[in-house]
Design an enzyme around this catalytic site. Structure first.
Site, PDB file in Angstrom:
ATOM      1  N   ASP A  82      68.534  25.218 -54.134  1.00 27.62           N
ATOM      2  CA  ASP A  82      67.424  25.966 -53.534  1.00 27.62           C
ATOM      3  C   ASP A  82      67.469  27.362 -54.139  1.00 27.62           C
ATOM      4  O   ASP A  82      68.173  28.244 -53.649  1.00 27.62           O
ATOM      5  CB  ASP A  82      67.552  26.019 -52.017  1.00 27.62           C
ATOM      6  CG  ASP A  82      66.301  26.591 -51.342  1.00 27.62           C
ATOM      7  OD1 ASP A  82      65.359  26.961 -52.058  1.00 27.62           O
ATOM      8  OD2 ASP A  82      66.280  26.656 -50.096  1.00 27.62           O
ATOM      9  N   ARG A 114      48.762  23.777 -45.117  1.00 30.14           N
ATOM     10  CA  ARG A 114      49.150  22.368 -45.259  1.00 30.14           C
ATOM     11  C   ARG A 114      48.986  21.600 -43.947  1.00 30.14           C
ATOM     12  O   ARG A 114      49.203  20.392 -43.897  1.00 30.14           O
ATOM     13  CB  ARG A 114      50.599  22.263 -45.753  1.00 30.14           C
ATOM     14  CG  ARG A 114      51.623  22.871 -44.820  1.00 30.14           C
ATOM     15  CD  ARG A 114      53.024  22.835 -45.410  1.00 30.14           C
ATOM     16  NE  ARG A 114      54.022  23.245 -44.411  1.00 30.14           N
ATOM     17  CZ  ARG A 114      55.275  22.841 -44.401  1.00 30.14           C
ATOM     18  NH1 ARG A 114      55.701  22.014 -45.341  1.00 30.14           N
ATOM     19  NH2 ARG A 114      56.104  23.252 -43.477  1.00 30.14           N
ATOM     20  N   GLN A 121      56.825  27.731 -40.637  1.00 29.56           N
ATOM     21  CA  GLN A 121      57.330  27.547 -41.997  1.00 29.56           C
ATOM     22  C   GLN A 121      56.192  27.240 -42.973  1.00 29.56           C
ATOM     23  O   GLN A 121      55.398  26.339 -42.754  1.00 29.56           O
ATOM     24  CB  GLN A 121      58.342  26.401 -42.010  1.00 29.56           C
ATOM     25  CG  GLN A 121      58.888  26.022 -43.371  1.00 29.56           C
ATOM     26  CD  GLN A 121      60.076  26.869 -43.802  1.00 29.56           C
ATOM     27  OE1 GLN A 121      60.475  27.789 -43.095  1.00 29.56           O
ATOM     28  NE2 GLN A 121      60.644  26.561 -44.938  1.00 29.56           N
ATOM     29  N   HIS A 173      54.228  23.496 -53.606  1.00 26.83           N
ATOM     30  CA  HIS A 173      55.574  22.941 -53.378  1.00 26.83           C
ATOM     31  C   HIS A 173      55.671  21.548 -54.022  1.00 26.83           C
ATOM     32  O   HIS A 173      55.853  20.544 -53.344  1.00 26.83           O
ATOM     33  CB  HIS A 173      55.806  22.859 -51.876  1.00 26.83           C
ATOM     34  CG  HIS A 173      57.230  22.720 -51.460  1.00 26.83           C
ATOM     35  ND1 HIS A 173      58.086  21.763 -51.991  1.00 26.83           N
ATOM     36  CD2 HIS A 173      57.965  23.419 -50.553  1.00 26.83           C
ATOM     37  CE1 HIS A 173      59.263  21.879 -51.405  1.00 26.83           C
ATOM     38  NE2 HIS A 173      59.225  22.878 -50.533  1.00 26.83           N
ATOM     39  N   GLU A 227      58.474  24.327 -58.227  1.00 22.47           N
ATOM     40  CA  GLU A 227      57.357  24.938 -57.532  1.00 22.47           C
ATOM     41  C   GLU A 227      56.862  26.192 -58.250  1.00 22.47           C
ATOM     42  O   GLU A 227      57.654  27.056 -58.604  1.00 22.47           O
ATOM     43  CB  GLU A 227      57.771  25.308 -56.107  1.00 22.47           C
ATOM     44  CG  GLU A 227      58.455  24.177 -55.348  1.00 22.47           C
ATOM     45  CD  GLU A 227      59.096  24.638 -54.054  1.00 22.47           C
ATOM     46  OE1 GLU A 227      58.560  25.585 -53.420  1.00 22.47           O
ATOM     47  OE2 GLU A 227      60.130  24.063 -53.663  1.00 22.47           O
TER      48      GLU A 227
END
Length: 320
Positions: free
Chosen positions: A246, A129, A124, A199, A296
């Site tokens: 979302d 990150r 994901q 994000h 975002e």
């Protein structure tokens, strides 16, 4: 908002000049580094830039502006976790379940999604990150600290995405603004493609927060089925967060305004981030959903890069 079912496939990944005022060495790709803080960063002498130990003993860079603004940047994930304006108010949010162990991504602040946004062939949101970034440059421009981080390919990234790349992330802190510039360069001998996003988690009263600037934009609403988003068009002047949200906004404008419901209006300006995403987990994250919203900047579709070519995008967060 009239909607029709639409199946969206995330980008197929064809597995993607700085002034060196101060040069450092911190090797990325080590997922659980043992850090000798004093020796690794003893050369850093830029005013307003200080490396210290953060949560979980992870290296953290503290940027301090001459007028009292402050930002925290973790090298793990290249993640900005705090942005405080001179009155001491932190405009970013880190979730209470965030783990600082050098393995799991930091849940909060401004995490990187690269070279994949969302689910897909690899884990994901990709690997950026999950890795340690290196400090390659710092400077102080009229009291404003500037930090540049770098991420390159290594064994961990190549196991998922077998390409050579360089990512440079420049962070500039001013009195009432935080600016970033992300540059992705193809250092391989073959072309690659990627998608990416910042994000960003903003501190907010979710029930009172709203975002202006998205009216008329094409939407891909992932509620209720994220695998089959509903295509529509935003009809509201101010988009709110009444429950689970979302939603992807395609071809988003280069400036949005977030009312965080806490008395602040945050301007979110961008260049070359083609899209925007609004997210709040609502009751799926009952412990903290009331305290933040995500707005975002994103590049949802594929960016194709030939060898030697670069892609650049900027984000400028500011408050009046």
């Amino acid at each position: 908002m009239a909607m029709a079912s639409m199946h969206i496939s995330l980008p197929t990944l064809t597995p993607p000049n700085l002034r060196r005022l101060n040069r450092y060495c911190f090797q990325a790709q080590k997922r659980s580094p043992v850090i000798a803080m004093a020796s690794s960063y003893k050369e850093i002498a830029t005013s307003g830039v200080k490396v210290t130990e953060g949560e979980g003993n992870l290296p953290k860079v503290v940027l301090t502006g001459s007028n009292g603004s402050e930002a925290d940047v973790y090298l793990f994930g290249g993640c900005v976790t705090s942005w405080k304006v001179p009155n001491g108010k932190d405009l970013l949010f880190v979730r209470p379940d965030a783990v600082f162990n050098g393995k799991k991504p930091i849940s909060g602040g401004v995490p990187h999604c690269f070279p994949q946004f969302g689910p897909g062939p690899m884990q994901q949101h990709g690997f950026a990150r999950n890795l340690d970034w290196s400090i390659v440059d710092s400077e102080n421009v009229q009291g404003d600290p500037v930090l540049t981080l770098e991420l390159k390919d290594g064994p961990y990234s190549r196991a998922m995405w077998d390409f050579s790349f360089q990512a440079l992330y420049k962070i500039t802190l001013q009195t009432k603004s935080l600016s970033t510039e992300l540059v992705i360069k193809n250092t391989d001998s073959k072309p690659f493609s990627f998608s990416t996003a910042l994000h960003t988690y903003f501190s907010a009263s979710a029930q009172a927060a709203s975002v202006k600037g998205l009216k008329g934009r094409k939407t891909l609403n992932k509620d209720p089925d994220p695998k089959n988003p509903l295509e529509g068009k935003e009809e509201r002047d101010a988009v709110t967060f009444p429950g689970f949200v979302d939603c992807v906004y395609l071809d988003a404008p280069n400036e949005l305004h977030l009312d965080n419901g806490l008395g602040d209006i945050i301007s979110i300006k961008s260049t070359n981030w083609s899209d925007a995403v609004l997210w709040n987990p609502y009751l799926t994250m009952e412990a903290c959903y009331k305290d933040f919203v995500c707005v975002e900047n994103a590049q949802i579709g594929n960016v194709q890069l030939e060898p030697g070519n670069s892609w650049t995008a900027t984000q400028h967060l500011s408050i009046n």
